[in-house]
Design a protein around this motif. Structure first.
Motif, PDB file in Angstrom:
ATOM      1  N   SER A 126       6.677  20.394 -41.069  1.00 22.60           N
ATOM      2  CA  SER A 126       6.936  21.813 -40.937  1.00 22.60           C
ATOM      3  C   SER A 126       7.012  22.551 -40.057  1.00 22.60           C
ATOM      4  CB  SER A 126       6.532  22.278 -42.525  1.00 22.60           C
ATOM      5  OG  SER A 126       5.273  22.706 -42.139  1.00 22.60           O
ATOM      6  N   MET A 127       6.426  22.428 -38.871  1.00 24.27           N
ATOM      7  CA  MET A 127       6.430  23.085 -37.764  1.00 24.27           C
ATOM      8  C   MET A 127       7.909  23.058 -36.537  1.00 24.27           C
ATOM      9  SD  MET A 127       2.646  24.380 -37.368  1.00 24.27           S
ATOM     10  CE  MET A 127       2.061  22.305 -36.896  1.00 24.27           C
ATOM     11  N   GLN A 128       8.270  22.165 -37.205  1.00 20.57           N
ATOM     12  CA  GLN A 128       9.523  21.577 -35.898  1.00 20.57           C
ATOM     13  C   GLN A 128      10.793  21.233 -36.949  1.00 20.57           C
ATOM     14  OE1 GLN A 128       8.128  17.585 -33.545  1.00 20.57           O
ATOM     15  NE2 GLN A 128       6.302  17.785 -35.595  1.00 20.57           N
ATOM     16  N   ILE A 129      10.813  21.690 -37.840  1.00 18.73           N
ATOM     17  CA  ILE A 129      12.352  21.564 -38.527  1.00 18.73           C
ATOM     18  C   ILE A 129      12.216  22.622 -39.339  1.00 18.73           C
ATOM     19  CG2 ILE A 129      12.889  18.807 -38.077  1.00 18.73           C
ATOM     20  CD1 ILE A 129      12.002  18.429 -40.970  1.00 18.73           C
ATOM     21  N   GLU A 130      13.718  22.811 -40.131  1.00 16.11           N
ATOM     22  CA  GLU A 130      13.301  23.803 -41.474  1.00 16.11           C
ATOM     23  C   GLU A 130      13.087  23.400 -42.645  1.00 16.11           C
ATOM     24  OE1 GLU A 130      17.127  25.850 -43.819  1.00 16.11           O
ATOM     25  OE2 GLU A 130      18.115  24.116 -42.507  1.00 16.11           O
ATOM     26  N   ALA A 131      12.832  22.295 -43.161  1.00 18.71           N
ATOM     27  CA  ALA A 131      11.976  22.799 -44.205  1.00 18.71           C
ATOM     28  C   ALA A 131      10.824  22.622 -44.123  1.00 18.71           C
ATOM     29  CB  ALA A 131      12.210  20.893 -45.030  1.00 18.71           C
ATOM     30  N   ASP A 132      10.149  23.449 -45.318  1.00 15.70           N
ATOM     31  CA  ASP A 132       9.307  23.632 -45.413  1.00 15.70           C
ATOM     32  C   ASP A 132       8.111  22.610 -45.761  1.00 15.70           C
ATOM     33  OD1 ASP A 132       8.536  24.265 -48.318  1.00 15.70           O
ATOM     34  OD2 ASP A 132       9.601  25.209 -48.545  1.00 15.70           O
ATOM     35  N   SER A 133       6.679  22.955 -46.455  1.00 12.27           N
ATOM     36  CA  SER A 133       5.865  21.645 -46.048  1.00 12.27           C
ATOM     37  C   SER A 133       5.812  21.658 -47.565  1.00 12.27           C
ATOM     38  CB  SER A 133       3.764  22.405 -45.891  1.00 12.27           C
ATOM     39  OG  SER A 133       3.977  23.428 -46.301  1.00 12.27           O
ATOM     40  N   ILE A 134       5.849  22.112 -48.849  1.00 12.48           N
ATOM     41  CA  ILE A 134       5.730  21.618 -49.937  1.00 12.48           C
ATOM     42  C   ILE A 134       7.254  20.690 -50.130  1.00 12.48           C
ATOM     43  CG2 ILE A 134       5.966  22.574 -52.157  1.00 12.48           C
ATOM     44  CD1 ILE A 134       4.319  25.423 -51.434  1.00 12.48           C
ATOM     45  N   SER A 135       8.157  21.409 -49.624  1.00 13.98           N
ATOM     46  CA  SER A 135       9.838  20.708 -49.771  1.00 13.98           C
ATOM     47  C   SER A 135       9.808  19.408 -49.220  1.00 13.98           C
ATOM     48  CB  SER A 135      10.299  20.834 -49.274  1.00 13.98           C
ATOM     49  OG  SER A 135      10.297  21.200 -47.943  1.00 13.98           O
ATOM     50  N   LEU A 136       8.778  18.928 -48.350  1.00 12.10           N
ATOM     51  CA  LEU A 136       8.686  18.205 -47.109  1.00 12.10           C
ATOM     52  C   LEU A 136       6.920  16.660 -48.134  1.00 12.10           C
ATOM     53  CD1 LEU A 136       8.485  18.887 -43.790  1.00 12.10           C
ATOM     54  CD2 LEU A 136      10.313  17.299 -44.670  1.00 12.10           C
ATOM     55  N   LEU A 137       6.159  17.802 -48.931  1.00 14.65           N
ATOM     56  CA  LEU A 137       5.150  16.988 -49.037  1.00 14.65           C
ATOM     57  C   LEU A 137       5.876  16.135 -50.978  1.00 14.65           C
ATOM     58  CD1 LEU A 137       3.104  15.896 -49.560  1.00 14.65           C
ATOM     59  CD2 LEU A 137       1.702  17.983 -50.706  1.00 14.65           C
ATOM     60  N   ASN A 138       6.568  17.022 -51.556  1.00 15.52           N
ATOM     61  CA  ASN A 138       6.763  16.726 -52.237  1.00 15.52           C
ATOM     62  C   ASN A 138       8.119  15.689 -52.229  1.00 15.52           C
ATOM     63  OD1 ASN A 138       5.617  18.421 -53.939  1.00 15.52           O
ATOM     64  ND2 ASN A 138       7.438  19.937 -53.908  1.00 15.52           N
ATOM     65  N   SER A 139       9.420  15.451 -51.507  1.00 19.75           N
ATOM     66  CA  SER A 139       9.412  14.712 -51.818  1.00 19.75           C
ATOM     67  C   SER A 139       8.136  13.399 -50.156  1.00 19.75           C
ATOM     68  CB  SER A 139      10.478  15.188 -50.067  1.00 19.75           C
ATOM     69  OG  SER A 139      10.435  14.935 -48.585  1.00 19.75           O
ATOM     70  N   PHE A 140       8.108  13.627 -50.039  1.00 13.88           N
ATOM     71  CA  PHE A 140       6.855  11.974 -49.369  1.00 13.88           C
ATOM     72  C   PHE A 140       6.646  11.405 -51.121  1.00 13.88           C
ATOM     73  CE2 PHE A 140       5.360  14.358 -45.363  1.00 13.88           C
ATOM     74  CZ  PHE A 140       7.135  13.932 -44.979  1.00 13.88           C
ATOM     75  N   SER A 164       8.423   9.883 -31.316  1.00 16.74           N
ATOM     76  CA  SER A 164       9.270  10.829 -31.087  1.00 16.74           C
ATOM     77  C   SER A 164      10.920  10.663 -31.697  1.00 16.74           C
ATOM     78  CB  SER A 164       8.918  11.917 -29.172  1.00 16.74           C
ATOM     79  OG  SER A 164      10.066  12.795 -29.497  1.00 16.74           O
ATOM     80  N   TYR A 165      11.077  11.597 -32.582  1.00 15.24           N
ATOM     81  CA  TYR A 165      11.920  11.028 -33.470  1.00 15.24           C
ATOM     82  C   TYR A 165      13.620  12.374 -33.173  1.00 15.24           C
ATOM     83  CZ  TYR A 165       9.701   7.787 -35.429  1.00 15.24           C
ATOM     84  OH  TYR A 165       8.598   6.447 -35.800  1.00 15.24           O
ATOM     85  N   GLU A 166      14.406  11.800 -33.061  1.00 16.45           N
ATOM     86  CA  GLU A 166      15.326  13.123 -32.341  1.00 16.45           C
ATOM     87  C   GLU A 166      16.169  13.387 -34.098  1.00 16.45           C
ATOM     88  OE1 GLU A 166      19.601  12.637 -30.768  1.00 16.45           O
ATOM     89  OE2 GLU A 166      18.425  13.398 -29.081  1.00 16.45           O
ATOM     90  N   PHE A 167      15.870  14.282 -34.315  1.00 20.31           N
ATOM     91  CA  PHE A 167      16.142  15.398 -35.286  1.00 20.31           C
ATOM     92  C   PHE A 167      17.336  16.937 -34.886  1.00 20.31           C
ATOM     93  CE2 PHE A 167      12.807  13.203 -37.465  1.00 20.31           C
ATOM     94  CZ  PHE A 167      13.608  12.539 -38.159  1.00 20.31           C
ATOM     95  N   PHE A 168      18.195  16.706 -36.121  1.00 15.11           N
ATOM     96  CA  PHE A 168      18.536  18.054 -35.684  1.00 15.11           C
ATOM     97  C   PHE A 168      17.516  19.194 -36.503  1.00 15.11           C
ATOM     98  CE2 PHE A 168      22.743  16.290 -36.128  1.00 15.11           C
ATOM     99  CZ  PHE A 168      23.458  16.436 -34.195  1.00 15.11           C
ATOM    100  N   TRP A 169      17.759  20.433 -36.243  1.00 14.50           N
ATOM    101  CA  TRP A 169      16.566  21.605 -36.821  1.00 14.50           C
ATOM    102  C   TRP A 169      16.950  21.988 -38.313  1.00 14.50           C
ATOM    103  CZ3 TRP A 169      17.331  26.352 -38.702  1.00 14.50           C
ATOM    104  CH2 TRP A 169      16.450  26.654 -39.339  1.00 14.50           C
ATOM    105  N   ASN A 170      18.037  21.298 -39.385  1.00 14.44           N
ATOM    106  CA  ASN A 170      17.963  21.966 -40.153  1.00 14.44           C
ATOM    107  C   ASN A 170      18.228  21.164 -41.174  1.00 14.44           C
ATOM    108  OD1 ASN A 170      20.084  21.342 -38.453  1.00 14.44           O
ATOM    109  ND2 ASN A 170      21.919  21.568 -40.382  1.00 14.44           N
ATOM    110  N   THR A 171      17.437  19.712 -40.289  1.00 11.94           N
ATOM    111  CA  THR A 171      17.265  18.352 -41.502  1.00 11.94           C
ATOM    112  C   THR A 171      16.349  18.696 -42.286  1.00 11.94           C
ATOM    113  OG1 THR A 171      17.242  16.720 -39.490  1.00 11.94           O
ATOM    114  CG2 THR A 171      16.149  15.936 -41.908  1.00 11.94           C
ATOM    115  N   SER A 172      16.287  18.346 -43.844  1.00 15.02           N
ATOM    116  CA  SER A 172      16.218  18.715 -45.080  1.00 15.02           C
ATOM    117  C   SER A 172      14.903  17.540 -44.987  1.00 15.02           C
ATOM    118  CB  SER A 172      17.293  18.274 -46.597  1.00 15.02           C
ATOM    119  OG  SER A 172      17.451  16.281 -46.303  1.00 15.02           O
ATOM    120  N   ALA A 173      14.002  18.062 -46.244  1.00 17.46           N
ATOM    121  CA  ALA A 173      12.981  17.535 -46.629  1.00 17.46           C
ATOM    122  C   ALA A 173      13.382  15.964 -46.846  1.00 17.46           C
ATOM    123  CB  ALA A 173      12.386  18.050 -47.777  1.00 17.46           C
ATOM    124  N   GLU A 174      14.496  15.663 -47.879  1.00 17.44           N
ATOM    125  CA  GLU A 174      14.925  14.658 -47.870  1.00 17.44           C
ATOM    126  C   GLU A 174      15.823  13.610 -47.031  1.00 17.44           C
ATOM    127  OE1 GLU A 174      14.287  16.918 -51.389  1.00 17.44           O
ATOM    128  OE2 GLU A 174      15.948  16.759 -49.740  1.00 17.44           O
TER     129      GLU A 174
END
Length: 347
Positions: A126-140, A164-174
């Motif tokens: 969550s410190m690196q992409i737009e998705a917040d930690s709660i949405s990430l954890l829920n998706s995991f 290390s992986y290449e993403f767009f910053w606005n990648t969603s949690a899913e």
């Protein structure tokens, strides 16, 4: 003659006004409009952002916000905002800035390693992409996702291979989670799958053992030897008796993942948990940490040796002393316990 003069005057005035208008338009569109001194600045535009949110980020970076807004409106950008990370280079004009914000979403490198739980992984990402930690954890932890990928609560951490992986910053949690699932499948290529089969372990079992090896030693060159010790124990049907699994069992039982345990005590060995390899045979239900690739490959390419025991080497910190017999091990252990006591390390 009088009318002619009027017409000439009107024409001259029109020409001047036209020139002024063209000059204004040219300046608004093509003149440099940046106010920062660095070579470039970045803006992070959230998903579903409106133009005001974009303007609030841009205002400190631009000399003339009014001309930017006019050009943005003329080019249709105001109603067509794109989420992502974008660069504005020093000296860019409004036209160039808008073209950049329209179509030049910049990929970023997202990295993670050694996160011990899914919650900590979510916080790190969550410190690196737009998705917040709660949405990430829920998706995991989404039940349907775990079922489809054949993971469960105990094994889910194994899917996230540190790198290390290449993403767009606005990648969603899913989007992040699904990409990691693909990276996991890519990591377990034909070569690694054959190696796992040749040593009698499934990929998840390899990662579980690798997590123990990872916790036992930070020395990459020692990991194949430590892996060899545990493989020897597994083949012989011995208890793994791995201290890191006891520490994990203590954390999981108490719910306090931040508790620091430097010394495993005899009472800890009595913790009733399937992760306590002093009480339960075989591998624990899942990884006790996120092993890095060197630990995973150390298991797949473990050292063939005759060692069954090891303890920290107090004369060569970071490494271990290995033993083939229990009597040798006890002698090594005595030196280690003596050193621990001298350092007053009681927990």
């Amino acid at each position: 003659m009088y009318i002619r003069k009027i017409l000439v005057a009107v024409a001259l005035i029109g020409a001047v006004l036209g020139f002024v208008f063209v000059y204004y338009v040219y300046n608004a569109v093509f003149s440099p409009n940046t106010a920062f001194q660095n070579e470039e600045a970045y803006v992070y535009i959230p998903s579903d952002a409106n133009f005001k949110e974009v303007a609030d980020q841009l205002e400190p970076l631009l000399e003339n916000m009014a001309t930017f807004e006019k050009v943005a409106e003329r080019k249709g950008y105001i109603s067509n905002i794109k989420a992502g990370k974008y660069a504005i280079k020093k000296g860019m004009n409004n036209n160039e800035i808008i073209n950049s914000l329209r179509s030049r979403n910049i990929p970023i490198d997202v990295s993670f390693n050694n996160q011990e739980t899914l919650a900590k992984l979510a916080g790190r990402i969550s410190m690196q992409i737009e998705a917040d930690s709660i949405s990430l954890l829920n998706s995991f932890n989404e039940a349907s996702f775990l079922e489809n990928t054949k993971f469960n609560e105990e094994t889910a951490l194994a899917m996230y291979i540190p790198n290390s992986y290449e993403f767009f910053w606005n990648t969603s949690a899913e989007g992040f989670r699904d990409r990691m699932s693909k990276e996991y499948e890519r990591f377990w290529n034909e070569t690694r799958l054959k190696k796992a089969e040749s040593i009698g372990l499934k990929p998840l079992e390899v990662i579980t053992l690798a997590s123990i090896v990872h916790k036992e030693t930070a020395m990459v060159d020692e990991r194949p030897r430590v892996a060899g010790v545990y493989m020897n124990r597994l083949k012989k049907g011995m208890l793994l008796q791995a201290d890191p699994t006891v520490i994990f069992a203590s954390h999981k039982t108490s719910g306090d993942w931040d508790k620091i345990i430097k010394r495993v005590l005899y009472k800890d060995l009595e913790i009733d948990s399937p992760y306590n390899t002093y009480k339960y045979a075989g591998l624990p239900p899942g990884p006790i940490a996120m092993p890095d690739i060197s630990a995973i490959d150390a298991v797949l390419n473990y050292e063939k040796n005759d060692y069954y025991y090891f303890v920290a080497d107090v004369k060569n910190f970071g490494y271990h002393k290995f033993a083939k017999t229990l009597s040798q091990h006890n002698a090594n252990k005595q030196a280690y316990v003596k050193w621990m006591n001298s350092q007053a390390i009681n927990r």
